[in-house]
Design a protein around this motif. Sequence first.
Motif, PDB file in Angstrom:
ATOM      1  N   THR A   1     -14.699   5.833  -2.786  1.00  0.00           N
ATOM      2  CA  THR A   1     -14.540   6.778  -1.684  1.00  0.00           C
ATOM      3  C   THR A   1     -13.117   7.336  -1.734  1.00  0.00           C
ATOM      4  O   THR A   1     -12.221   6.695  -2.296  1.00  0.00           O
ATOM      5  CB  THR A   1     -14.764   6.097  -0.326  1.00  0.00           C
ATOM      6  OG1 THR A   1     -13.738   5.106  -0.139  1.00  0.00           O
ATOM      7  CG2 THR A   1     -16.146   5.455  -0.249  1.00  0.00           C
ATOM      8  N   PRO A   2     -12.879   8.489  -1.151  1.00  0.00           N
ATOM      9  CA  PRO A   2     -11.507   9.011  -1.106  1.00  0.00           C
ATOM     10  C   PRO A   2     -10.532   8.028  -0.463  1.00  0.00           C
ATOM     11  O   PRO A   2      -9.389   7.894  -0.917  1.00  0.00           O
ATOM     12  CB  PRO A   2     -11.655  10.287  -0.271  1.00  0.00           C
ATOM     13  CG  PRO A   2     -13.067  10.713  -0.479  1.00  0.00           C
ATOM     14  CD  PRO A   2     -13.846   9.448  -0.591  1.00  0.00           C
ATOM     15  N   HIS A   3     -10.977   7.350   0.570  1.00  0.00           N
ATOM     16  CA  HIS A   3     -10.123   6.396   1.269  1.00  0.00           C
ATOM     17  C   HIS A   3      -9.707   5.253   0.345  1.00  0.00           C
ATOM     18  O   HIS A   3      -8.518   4.882   0.285  1.00  0.00           O
ATOM     19  CB  HIS A   3     -10.848   5.849   2.497  1.00  0.00           C
ATOM     20  CG  HIS A   3     -10.041   4.839   3.274  1.00  0.00           C
ATOM     21  ND1 HIS A   3      -8.894   5.176   3.974  1.00  0.00           N
ATOM     22  CD2 HIS A   3     -10.226   3.494   3.466  1.00  0.00           C
ATOM     23  CE1 HIS A   3      -8.399   4.094   4.541  1.00  0.00           C
ATOM     24  NE2 HIS A   3      -9.188   3.063   4.250  1.00  0.00           N
ATOM     25  N   LEU A   4     -10.667   4.697  -0.389  1.00  0.00           N
ATOM     26  CA  LEU A   4     -10.359   3.598  -1.304  1.00  0.00           C
ATOM     27  C   LEU A   4      -9.460   4.065  -2.453  1.00  0.00           C
ATOM     28  O   LEU A   4      -8.526   3.366  -2.849  1.00  0.00           O
ATOM     29  CB  LEU A   4     -11.647   2.993  -1.864  1.00  0.00           C
ATOM     30  CG  LEU A   4     -11.481   1.825  -2.838  1.00  0.00           C
ATOM     31  CD1 LEU A   4     -10.724   0.679  -2.184  1.00  0.00           C
ATOM     32  CD2 LEU A   4     -12.836   1.355  -3.357  1.00  0.00           C
ATOM     33  N   TYR A   5      -9.728   5.252  -2.966  1.00  0.00           N
ATOM     34  CA  TYR A   5      -8.891   5.805  -4.035  1.00  0.00           C
ATOM     35  C   TYR A   5      -7.445   5.930  -3.570  1.00  0.00           C
ATOM     36  O   TYR A   5      -6.510   5.598  -4.305  1.00  0.00           O
ATOM     37  CB  TYR A   5      -9.425   7.170  -4.475  1.00  0.00           C
ATOM     38  CG  TYR A   5      -8.565   7.847  -5.515  1.00  0.00           C
ATOM     39  CD1 TYR A   5      -8.713   7.547  -6.871  1.00  0.00           C
ATOM     40  CD2 TYR A   5      -7.573   8.768  -5.151  1.00  0.00           C
ATOM     41  CE1 TYR A   5      -7.915   8.156  -7.822  1.00  0.00           C
ATOM     42  CE2 TYR A   5      -6.756   9.363  -6.104  1.00  0.00           C
ATOM     43  CZ  TYR A   5      -6.944   9.057  -7.442  1.00  0.00           C
ATOM     44  OH  TYR A   5      -6.146   9.648  -8.380  1.00  0.00           O
ATOM     45  N   ARG A   6      -7.261   6.409  -2.355  1.00  0.00           N
ATOM     46  CA  ARG A   6      -5.898   6.567  -1.800  1.00  0.00           C
ATOM     47  C   ARG A   6      -5.191   5.224  -1.716  1.00  0.00           C
ATOM     48  O   ARG A   6      -4.025   5.092  -2.089  1.00  0.00           O
ATOM     49  CB  ARG A   6      -5.970   7.228  -0.436  1.00  0.00           C
ATOM     50  CG  ARG A   6      -4.685   7.183   0.360  1.00  0.00           C
ATOM     51  CD  ARG A   6      -4.781   7.993   1.637  1.00  0.00           C
ATOM     52  NE  ARG A   6      -4.440   9.380   1.386  1.00  0.00           N
ATOM     53  CZ  ARG A   6      -4.626  10.365   2.282  1.00  0.00           C
ATOM     54  NH1 ARG A   6      -5.220  10.101   3.446  1.00  0.00           N
ATOM     55  NH2 ARG A   6      -4.254  11.596   1.998  1.00  0.00           N
ATOM     56  N   ILE A   7      -5.897   4.196  -1.254  1.00  0.00           N
ATOM     57  CA  ILE A   7      -5.302   2.862  -1.104  1.00  0.00           C
ATOM     58  C   ILE A   7      -4.898   2.310  -2.480  1.00  0.00           C
ATOM     59  O   ILE A   7      -3.782   1.836  -2.671  1.00  0.00           O
ATOM     60  CB  ILE A   7      -6.291   1.899  -0.398  1.00  0.00           C
ATOM     61  CG1 ILE A   7      -6.494   2.307   1.054  1.00  0.00           C
ATOM     62  CG2 ILE A   7      -5.781   0.460  -0.484  1.00  0.00           C
ATOM     63  CD1 ILE A   7      -7.560   1.511   1.770  1.00  0.00           C
ATOM     64  N   LEU A   8      -5.820   2.367  -3.449  1.00  0.00           N
ATOM     65  CA  LEU A   8      -5.564   1.797  -4.772  1.00  0.00           C
ATOM     66  C   LEU A   8      -4.510   2.579  -5.544  1.00  0.00           C
ATOM     67  O   LEU A   8      -3.786   2.019  -6.369  1.00  0.00           O
ATOM     68  CB  LEU A   8      -6.873   1.750  -5.573  1.00  0.00           C
ATOM     69  CG  LEU A   8      -7.959   0.825  -5.006  1.00  0.00           C
ATOM     70  CD1 LEU A   8      -9.230   0.911  -5.842  1.00  0.00           C
ATOM     71  CD2 LEU A   8      -7.469  -0.617  -4.949  1.00  0.00           C
ATOM     72  N   SER A   9      -4.401   3.893  -5.292  1.00  0.00           N
ATOM     73  CA  SER A   9      -3.436   4.729  -6.001  1.00  0.00           C
ATOM     74  C   SER A   9      -2.016   4.467  -5.553  1.00  0.00           C
ATOM     75  O   SER A   9      -1.062   4.786  -6.267  1.00  0.00           O
ATOM     76  CB  SER A   9      -3.759   6.222  -5.805  1.00  0.00           C
ATOM     77  OG  SER A   9      -4.990   6.542  -6.387  1.00  0.00           O
ATOM     78  N   ASN A  10      -1.864   3.924  -4.362  1.00  0.00           N
ATOM     79  CA  ASN A  10      -0.525   3.712  -3.810  1.00  0.00           C
ATOM     80  C   ASN A  10      -0.122   2.252  -3.757  1.00  0.00           C
ATOM     81  O   ASN A  10       0.822   1.879  -3.070  1.00  0.00           O
ATOM     82  CB  ASN A  10      -0.438   4.335  -2.407  1.00  0.00           C
ATOM     83  CG  ASN A  10      -0.480   5.850  -2.455  1.00  0.00           C
ATOM     84  OD1 ASN A  10       0.472   6.487  -2.857  1.00  0.00           O
ATOM     85  ND2 ASN A  10      -1.606   6.422  -2.051  1.00  0.00           N
ATOM     86  N   VAL A  11      -0.879   1.444  -4.489  1.00  0.00           N
ATOM     87  CA  VAL A  11      -0.538   0.011  -4.533  1.00  0.00           C
ATOM     88  C   VAL A  11       0.681  -0.199  -5.420  1.00  0.00           C
ATOM     89  O   VAL A  11       0.759   0.374  -6.495  1.00  0.00           O
ATOM     90  CB  VAL A  11      -1.738  -0.790  -5.101  1.00  0.00           C
ATOM     91  CG1 VAL A  11      -1.306  -2.235  -5.354  1.00  0.00           C
ATOM     92  CG2 VAL A  11      -2.908  -0.756  -4.145  1.00  0.00           C
TER      93      VAL A  11
END
Length: 297
Positions: A287-297
């Motif tokens: 999901t866009p939300h999960l992608y955002r979280i994982l991209s900024n880890v």
Amino acid sequence: MQAMKNIEEFYKRTNYPLPKDFNDNIGHFNVLRRTASINIPFSRKSYFKITLLKGPNKVHYADKTLESQDYALMFSDPLVPYSWDSLDGKKDGCFCIFTEEFFYQFSAIRNYPVFKIDGNKLFLLDEYALKEVERIFEKMFEEKESEYDFKDDILRNLTLELIHLAMKMQPAKKAQNNSQDKKTKISSLFVELLNRQFPINLPYERLNLKSPSDYAKSLNIHTNHLNRTLKEVTSKTTTELIATRVLEEAKILLKHTSWTINEISYSLGYEDSSHFINFFKKRVNQTPHLYRILSNV
């Protein structure tokens, strides 16, 4: 993501001295040494830049990250947000910056593959290529300080020499017949139209062209003809090409802005954010939300 940075903001942020002739001409060109005290924030700039990187560097552009351990030539343009990190704390090398207006009536600078949204941006250099690049940059420094009335023409030629040096590192393309040339022309015009839709810098900005029929109408050809041409030239349908570029922009906005999913969805032309979420999940398996979280880890 921050708003697009213009050439004046570059000088203010970096503390490089503003050239005395800054407002004398419509276009702008400068060549400078890299300094360790300057950090490049990830953002879009309103100017073009060609940088000689020395030593280990990590380069970020669009949604990609690449590493260079020795020497590299980096091409940056207003369509693609970028930044880089020195992995050893040093910032050796040099760069030239220029506006599109500097090449007015001289060369269509945006037409070169290194300044296309999907073109190669980073070129690794061997010792021979490094010497050639250093020679060109040293000539730029020399001409920039000269009193020759037509030095801008020499600087333009030197810039094009850097561009061609990099492009010659890529595999040569076979010559095409006239019929194929026409199809390639349509494909190039389509890509140019597609890229003009971006970047999206504010949440209330929105794509003007969304569907294959929108692009066909702008190109004054039938939608079926556009579809057949793009399929033959690129092996992808018009819809696939649009979706690929929209997806790339979606990743950039998710990773580098604090915009809500609804705001990103709206800016990319979706009336309903659920359609955007389904579109993104189908292609990224997140999901866009999960992608955002994982991209900024």
